[in-house]
Design an enzyme around this catalytic site. Sequence first.
Site, PDB file in Angstrom:
ATOM      1  N   TYR A 285       2.621 -25.858 -22.609  1.00 54.33           N
ATOM      2  CA  TYR A 285       1.885 -24.857 -23.379  1.00 54.33           C
ATOM      3  C   TYR A 285       0.603 -24.485 -22.656  1.00 54.33           C
ATOM      4  CZ  TYR A 285      -0.224 -22.496 -27.380  1.00 54.33           C
ATOM      5  OH  TYR A 285      -0.806 -21.558 -28.196  1.00 54.33           O
TER       6      TYR A 285
ATOM      7  N   HIS B  30      -0.466 -20.817 -20.799  1.00 54.55           N
ATOM      8  CA  HIS B  30      -1.677 -20.085 -21.177  1.00 54.55           C
ATOM      9  C   HIS B  30      -2.681 -20.008 -20.028  1.00 54.55           C
ATOM     10  CE1 HIS B  30      -0.014 -20.173 -25.201  1.00 54.55           C
ATOM     11  NE2 HIS B  30      -0.900 -19.235 -25.512  1.00 54.55           N
TER      12      HIS B  30
ATOM     13  N   TYR C  88     -11.077 -15.388 -27.958  1.00 51.30           N
ATOM     14  CA  TYR C  88      -9.849 -15.995 -28.484  1.00 51.30           C
ATOM     15  C   TYR C  88      -9.718 -17.402 -27.902  1.00 51.30           C
ATOM     16  CZ  TYR C  88      -4.840 -15.942 -29.851  1.00 51.30           C
ATOM     17  OH  TYR C  88      -3.611 -16.199 -30.412  1.00 51.30           O
TER      18      TYR C  88
ATOM     19  N   TRP D  57       6.167 -11.958 -24.659  1.00 50.34           N
ATOM     20  CA  TRP D  57       5.404 -13.218 -24.691  1.00 50.34           C
ATOM     21  C   TRP D  57       5.967 -14.148 -25.759  1.00 50.34           C
ATOM     22  CZ3 TRP D  57       2.223 -15.809 -21.642  1.00 50.34           C
ATOM     23  CH2 TRP D  57       1.517 -16.888 -22.182  1.00 50.34           C
TER      24      TRP D  57
END
Length: 103
Positions: A17, A21, A40, A75
């Site tokens: 993960y 990212h 974000y 995505w």
Amino acid sequence: MRVACKMQLKKGYEAEYKRRHDAIWPELKALLSEAGISDYTIFLDPETLALFAVQLQEDGKKAADISSDPIMRKWWDYMADIMDVNPDNSPVCKDLNEVFHMD
């Protein structure tokens, strides 16, 4: 406005993960910015594998409008194997209510 939600990562995918990212697609970053999303951040609780996301959304813009964009859909498809998702591969995202904030 500040918006937060909780998502769920599947066991054993913590490093993957983060890797995905860390290499976020420039076109996805551009899409998010154009939708008025900034600042974000996603946090991971290593005990429960809960993902906690918080972002700023520009007033008057609709972040939800990007859900039909092909980049966003791509995505979601890319991430679907490592987190809990809805039938359309969007992440299962539980909105959280802000109860305290300090500048």
